[in-house]
Write a protein that holds these residues in place. Structure first.
Motif, PDB file in Angstrom:
ATOM      1  N   CYS A 260       0.980  -1.172   0.075  1.00 27.13           N
ATOM      2  CA  CYS A 260      -0.016  -0.166  -0.112  1.00 27.13           C
ATOM      3  C   CYS A 260       0.877   1.316  -0.160  1.00 27.13           C
ATOM      4  CB  CYS A 260      -0.876   0.196   1.306  1.00 27.13           C
ATOM      5  SG  CYS A 260      -2.627  -1.080   0.932  1.00 27.13           S
ATOM      6  N   GLU A 261       1.887   1.105   0.816  1.00 27.23           N
ATOM      7  CA  GLU A 261       3.004   2.394   0.828  1.00 27.23           C
ATOM      8  C   GLU A 261       3.387   2.785  -0.520  1.00 27.23           C
ATOM      9  OE1 GLU A 261       4.974   2.180   4.322  1.00 27.23           O
ATOM     10  OE2 GLU A 261       5.202   4.332   4.521  1.00 27.23           O
ATOM     11  N   LEU A 262       3.832   1.532  -1.289  1.00 34.58           N
ATOM     12  CA  LEU A 262       4.286   1.738  -2.616  1.00 34.58           C
ATOM     13  C   LEU A 262       3.480   2.175  -3.555  1.00 34.58           C
ATOM     14  CD1 LEU A 262       6.487  -1.548  -3.031  1.00 34.58           C
ATOM     15  CD2 LEU A 262       7.191   1.036  -3.117  1.00 34.58           C
ATOM     16  N   PHE A 299      -7.431  -3.489   2.608  1.00 37.51           N
ATOM     17  CA  PHE A 299      -6.536  -2.147   2.864  1.00 37.51           C
ATOM     18  C   PHE A 299      -6.736  -1.387   1.636  1.00 37.51           C
ATOM     19  CE2 PHE A 299      -2.822  -3.644   5.521  1.00 37.51           C
ATOM     20  CZ  PHE A 299      -3.557  -4.058   6.661  1.00 37.51           C
ATOM     21  N   ARG A 300      -7.091  -2.033   0.416  1.00 33.53           N
ATOM     22  CA  ARG A 300      -7.057  -1.415  -0.863  1.00 33.53           C
ATOM     23  C   ARG A 300      -8.515  -0.249  -0.504  1.00 33.53           C
ATOM     24  NH1 ARG A 300     -10.128  -3.543  -6.018  1.00 33.53           N
ATOM     25  NH2 ARG A 300     -10.704  -1.592  -6.962  1.00 33.53           N
ATOM     26  N   GLY A 363     -14.116   0.116   4.509  1.00 34.91           N
ATOM     27  CA  GLY A 363     -13.715   0.720   3.120  1.00 34.91           C
ATOM     28  C   GLY A 363     -14.787   0.851   2.195  1.00 34.91           C
ATOM     29  N   GLY A 364     -16.063   1.473   2.609  1.00 35.20           N
ATOM     30  CA  GLY A 364     -17.191   1.455   1.959  1.00 35.20           C
ATOM     31  C   GLY A 364     -18.052   0.290   1.418  1.00 35.20           C
ATOM     32  N   SER A 416       0.931  -7.309  -6.732  1.00 36.11           N
ATOM     33  CA  SER A 416       0.190  -6.050  -6.868  1.00 36.11           C
ATOM     34  C   SER A 416      -0.875  -5.901  -5.794  1.00 36.11           C
ATOM     35  CB  SER A 416      -0.302  -6.023  -8.262  1.00 36.11           C
ATOM     36  OG  SER A 416       0.470  -6.119  -9.105  1.00 36.11           O
ATOM     37  N   ILE A 417      -1.320  -4.751  -5.453  1.00 35.90           N
ATOM     38  CA  ILE A 417      -2.414  -4.706  -4.516  1.00 35.90           C
ATOM     39  C   ILE A 417      -3.634  -5.465  -4.765  1.00 35.90           C
ATOM     40  CG2 ILE A 417      -3.210  -2.351  -4.823  1.00 35.90           C
ATOM     41  CD1 ILE A 417      -2.683  -3.432  -1.283  1.00 35.90           C
TER      42      ILE A 417
END
Ligand code: ADP
Ligand code: K
Ligand code: MG
Length: 461
Positions: A260-262, A299-300, A363-364, A416-417
């Motif tokens: 996520c940071e990336l 997290f996404r 997250g919605g 990849s996320i």
């Protein structure tokens, strides 16, 4: 319509070729393309080149053999490592008795795809990987592994087999995306669900022997193994009899937070509650895959919904052996899985202690038009161009064009996320493997709860 004629049926009408040369596929594909007015596949889809020395007859013979329905008891019956040399040879011979049949069945399943699909370079690469792996095992067919030298060579064949099939998923994903015009999504799902589940079992069998080798061989011949395994007293091969899910969740969360940071420049927070000391017997590699995929999704969603200050809450709840019916009800296995569920490995004991893990994000949630699609392979709402929080929940979703560009990249989607669209369906395949399951509950506009229920693999002496 003709496109959907299974390859297997076409083959029987022609003189049987051996796969050694494969002129047959090239010719068939070429003549088919030239007579087909409507669909002409890209020029580069010629025919699968192959040098594997396996004959058609051998494949048909093997795939018609009875497939031993494996139990976990089979995988641990050789005892706790370090194994005696005799037990190690038994494990090798047992592994050898299982794998060729399983590989041959996968080859047959690939052949039953429409041949225009198997002609795709990516699908044919996978097909040839299976042919190649089978050809490396066949020389061992009439042998009994009875000395360390043979056992070491056999283990290196297994290690090569596992490595050969390492990237199967992104390659298959790319192949089926490129074949979208020629095969229906439900056919793809049926094939992939069966194929990927069978692959879980095949890898488990191979990796189990490799792990037993590395944790045993040094004990009776220190020179035999260049990389002795660190001591894992609770491990039997790839099974950890005292796996602590909370620890594993924490290390996966750290890794996904890095991703996520990336990607977003933000590191979401997480909390582990419930009973974090819970332990049970399970395959850590499987749990790691599932948890990583579920945390990527949570997290996404958290970041894209600009909820970075709300932690993702992971609750670990043990399921005692005598708990009665599970506390969370998950969907019953899909009916169309009946055909291949017998391939799955059964837990040692149906009353083994298990664990339920709930991953709750703010997250919605998932919009009602997206929700029915989330279990389809290749379905994703991920877009590389998305600005965090830019739109509500990703709109209508899509099949694949993003995924294609993603898989074409160096990492094949694994680091990849999101974007491959395989996270949920493949996680469910892993969870159901030992009789567990996954359920997604969305409160649209608020967040998502994912329940992962895992049955422990059972008591191991
Ligand atoms: P991918 O993550 O590659 O898109 P998945 O199979 O993991 O593929 O998920 C499919 C889709 O389900 C995601 O693209 C997303 O739209 C939706 N989804 C899954 N988990 C969540 C979640 N926790 N919150 C919101 N949407 C989710
Ligand atoms: K999906
Ligand atoms: Mg995902």
């Amino acid at each position: 319509k003709a496109l959907y004629r299974p390859l297997g049926r076409l083959r029987t009408t022609t003189t049987a070729p051996t796969i050694t040369t494969l002129p047959y596929w090239g010719q068939t594909a070429a003549s088919f393309y030239s007579t087909s007015a409507n669909v002409s596949p890209p020029q580069k889809w010629s025919h699968p080149p192959s040098t594997a020395a396996v004959t058609d007859d051998e494949i048909v013979d093997l795939s018609n053999k009875h497939q031993h329905s494996l139990s976990l008891a089979d995988l641990v019956k050789h005892g706790r490592p370090p194994l005696s040399s005799e037990a190690l040879y038994q494990s090798a011979n047992f592994t050898l008795s299982l794998l060729p049949i399983r590989l041959a069945r996968r080859i047959q399943a690939l052949r039953n795809l429409p041949f225009i699909v198997v002609s795709n370079p990516n699908i044919s690469k996978i097909y040839n990987n299976y042919l190649h792996s089978l050809s490396t095992l066949l020389p061992w067919k009439h042998r009994t592994i009875g000395n360390l030298d043979a056992e070491i060579r056999f283990t290196s064949v297994l290690a090569e087999l596992v490595a050969t099939h390492q990237d199967t998923i992104p390659i298959l994903a790319k192949g089926f995306l490129e074949c979208r015009r020629y095969i229906s999504p439900s056919e793809v799902t049926r094939f992939l669900d069966e194929h990927l589940r069978a692959r879980i079992g095949t890898r488990l069998i191979a990796e189990q022997h490799i792990a037993l080798h590395y944790s045993s061989a040094p004990h009776f011949d220190p020179a035999s193994s260049p990389t002795p395994c660190p001591e894992h007293p609770s491990y039997i091969g790839v099974i950890d009899t005292a796996l602590c899910p909370a620890q594993l969740v924490d290390s996966c969360a750290n890794w996904v937070a890095e991703l996520c940071e990336l990607k977003y420049g933000v590191r979401p927070r997480w909390i582990i509650d419930g009973e974090p000391d819970t332990q049970f017997a399970y395959v850590p590699m499987h749990l790691e895959y599932i948890i990583t995929e579920l945390l990527k999704n949570a997290f996404r969603a958290t970041v894209e919904n600009r909820r970075n200050r709300e932690p993702v809450v992971i609750t670990v709840a043990p399921e005692p052996p005598d708990a009665g019916p599970p506390r969370v009800t998950l969907r019953p296995p899909a009916e169309d899985m009946g055909a291949f569920r017998s391939e799955d490995i059964k837990p040692l004991d149906d009353n083994a202690p298990g664990v339920t893990i709930r991953i709750r994000d703010r997250g919605g949630g998932i919009s009602p038009d997206v929700l029915p699609n989330v279990w389809s392979y290749s379905f994703t709402t991920f877009s590389d161009y998305e600005v965090p929080g830019g739109s509500e929940g990703g709109g209508g979703g899509m099949m694949g064009s993003e995924a294609l560009s993603l898989i074409s990249g160096a990492n094949g989607g694994g680091s990849s996320i999101a974007g491959l669209g395989y996270g949920l369906p493949l996680s469910r395949a892993y969870a159901e493997y030992f009789g567990g399951g996954i359920n997604v509950q969305s409160l649209h506009g608020w967040g998502t709860d994912v329940y992962l229920r895992l049955k422990g693999v059972g008591k191991i002496q």
